[in-house]
Design a protein around this motif. Sequence first.
Motif, PDB file in Angstrom:
ATOM      1  N   GLU A   1     -36.282  36.655  20.316  1.00  0.00           N
ATOM      2  CA  GLU A   1     -36.211  37.629  21.416  1.00  0.00           C
ATOM      3  C   GLU A   1     -34.901  38.411  21.367  1.00  0.00           C
ATOM      4  N   SER A   2     -33.818  37.759  20.935  1.00  0.00           N
ATOM      5  CA  SER A   2     -32.527  38.457  20.824  1.00  0.00           C
ATOM      6  C   SER A   2     -32.577  39.519  19.719  1.00  0.00           C
ATOM      7  N   ARG A   3     -33.585  39.449  18.860  1.00  0.00           N
ATOM      8  CA  ARG A   3     -33.779  40.428  17.787  1.00  0.00           C
ATOM      9  C   ARG A   3     -34.899  41.419  18.141  1.00  0.00           C
ATOM     10  N   ASN A   4     -35.188  41.557  19.428  1.00  0.00           N
ATOM     11  CA  ASN A   4     -36.257  42.451  19.897  1.00  0.00           C
ATOM     12  C   ASN A   4     -37.621  42.086  19.326  1.00  0.00           C
ATOM     13  N   MET A   5     -37.886  40.788  19.261  1.00  0.00           N
ATOM     14  CA  MET A   5     -39.176  40.262  18.844  1.00  0.00           C
ATOM     15  C   MET A   5     -39.681  39.387  19.989  1.00  0.00           C
ATOM     16  N   PRO A   6     -40.245  40.031  21.038  1.00  0.00           N
ATOM     17  CA  PRO A   6     -40.556  39.302  22.271  1.00  0.00           C
ATOM     18  C   PRO A   6     -41.724  38.324  22.156  1.00  0.00           C
ATOM     19  N   LEU A   7     -41.631  37.273  22.954  1.00  0.00           N
ATOM     20  CA  LEU A   7     -42.710  36.301  23.095  1.00  0.00           C
ATOM     21  C   LEU A   7     -43.897  36.995  23.762  1.00  0.00           C
ATOM     22  N   VAL A   8     -45.082  36.848  23.177  1.00  0.00           N
ATOM     23  CA  VAL A   8     -46.292  37.479  23.711  1.00  0.00           C
ATOM     24  C   VAL A   8     -47.203  36.433  24.348  1.00  0.00           C
ATOM     25  N   GLN A   9     -47.377  35.323  23.649  1.00  0.00           N
ATOM     26  CA  GLN A   9     -48.279  34.282  24.135  1.00  0.00           C
ATOM     27  C   GLN A   9     -47.777  32.947  23.629  1.00  0.00           C
ATOM     28  N   LYS A  10     -47.982  31.898  24.447  1.00  0.00           N
ATOM     29  CA  LYS A  10     -47.616  30.553  24.012  1.00  0.00           C
ATOM     30  C   LYS A  10     -48.575  29.557  24.617  1.00  0.00           C
ATOM     31  N   GLY A  11     -48.602  28.380  24.022  1.00  0.00           N
ATOM     32  CA  GLY A  11     -49.466  27.326  24.547  1.00  0.00           C
ATOM     33  C   GLY A  11     -49.254  26.034  23.793  1.00  0.00           C
ATOM     34  N   GLU A  12     -50.029  25.048  24.207  1.00  0.00           N
ATOM     35  CA  GLU A  12     -49.944  23.715  23.617  1.00  0.00           C
ATOM     36  C   GLU A  12     -51.254  23.424  22.886  1.00  0.00           C
ATOM     37  N   TYR A  13     -51.164  22.581  21.876  1.00  0.00           N
ATOM     38  CA  TYR A  13     -52.360  22.031  21.241  1.00  0.00           C
ATOM     39  C   TYR A  13     -52.099  20.554  21.035  1.00  0.00           C
ATOM     40  N   THR A  14     -53.135  19.772  20.737  1.00  0.00           N
ATOM     41  CA  THR A  14     -52.943  18.344  20.527  1.00  0.00           C
ATOM     42  C   THR A  14     -51.947  18.149  19.393  1.00  0.00           C
ATOM     43  N   GLY A  15     -50.802  17.592  19.722  1.00  0.00           N
ATOM     44  CA  GLY A  15     -49.796  17.303  18.704  1.00  0.00           C
ATOM     45  C   GLY A  15     -48.717  18.354  18.556  1.00  0.00           C
ATOM     46  N   GLY A  16     -48.715  19.373  19.430  1.00  0.00           N
ATOM     47  CA  GLY A  16     -47.656  20.374  19.309  1.00  0.00           C
ATOM     48  C   GLY A  16     -47.822  21.582  20.192  1.00  0.00           C
ATOM     49  N   ARG A  17     -47.139  22.672  19.797  1.00  0.00           N
ATOM     50  CA  ARG A  17     -47.161  23.895  20.595  1.00  0.00           C
ATOM     51  C   ARG A  17     -47.051  25.100  19.679  1.00  0.00           C
ATOM     52  N   TYR A  18     -47.460  26.257  20.220  1.00  0.00           N
ATOM     53  CA  TYR A  18     -47.393  27.482  19.434  1.00  0.00           C
ATOM     54  C   TYR A  18     -46.777  28.596  20.260  1.00  0.00           C
ATOM     55  N   ALA A  19     -46.277  29.602  19.566  1.00  0.00           N
ATOM     56  CA  ALA A  19     -45.782  30.813  20.224  1.00  0.00           C
ATOM     57  C   ALA A  19     -46.064  31.997  19.300  1.00  0.00           C
ATOM     58  N   TYR A  20     -46.599  33.069  19.890  1.00  0.00           N
ATOM     59  CA  TYR A  20     -46.776  34.321  19.156  1.00  0.00           C
ATOM     60  C   TYR A  20     -45.672  35.276  19.575  1.00  0.00           C
ATOM     61  N   LEU A  21     -45.037  35.914  18.593  1.00  0.00           N
ATOM     62  CA  LEU A  21     -43.974  36.875  18.877  1.00  0.00           C
ATOM     63  C   LEU A  21     -44.359  38.233  18.316  1.00  0.00           C
ATOM     64  N   ASP A  22     -44.055  39.270  19.082  1.00  0.00           N
ATOM     65  CA  ASP A  22     -44.394  40.629  18.666  1.00  0.00           C
ATOM     66  C   ASP A  22     -43.372  41.109  17.650  1.00  0.00           C
TER      67      ASP A  22
END
Length: 159
Positions: free
Chosen positions: A121-142
């Motif tokens: 995000e500090s590089r102007n690559m904002p978080l768009v979507q995030k969530g959890e899955y069994t055994g971990g988590r994910y994040a999509y960045l623009d």
Amino acid sequence: MMSNETHVQNGVLGTKVIAQIGILVNDIETVSQAYADFFGVEKPKWNWTDTVDKARTEYKGSASVARSKLAFFDMGSLQLELIEPDQHPSTWRDHLNEHGEGPHHIAFIIEGMKEKVSLMESRNMPLVQKGEYTGGRYAYLDTFKDLKIMLELLENDKK
């Protein structure tokens, strides 16, 4: 001189190994069959992503009930993910509506999700979507502006 070389080697994510390519599709059954036939492998069964109570999905900062059907092909060092989103607002649905079927993201397995998202995000690559899955988590960045594709960060729980 040494610190620059170290920075270049480790990069922003601490890895340069692409773990997954995600492709948006309108019909996961048909496209899964096409890939299975093309590669001469068994067609994988698809699964729905978890419901919002489990996945804690957030899209553009708000809770989202959006779900997708996912099918995975393990292609050696890389996983191919087919994604058929439902109609609820999500990065998957919006991208499919705007751009049609095709590549959505490349994914990297990382450690320290919060720190990596802050760094992006500090590089102007904002978080768009995030969530959890069994055994971990994910994040999509623009990362479209700079990298011309979205990046997904995957963090698996330590066993």
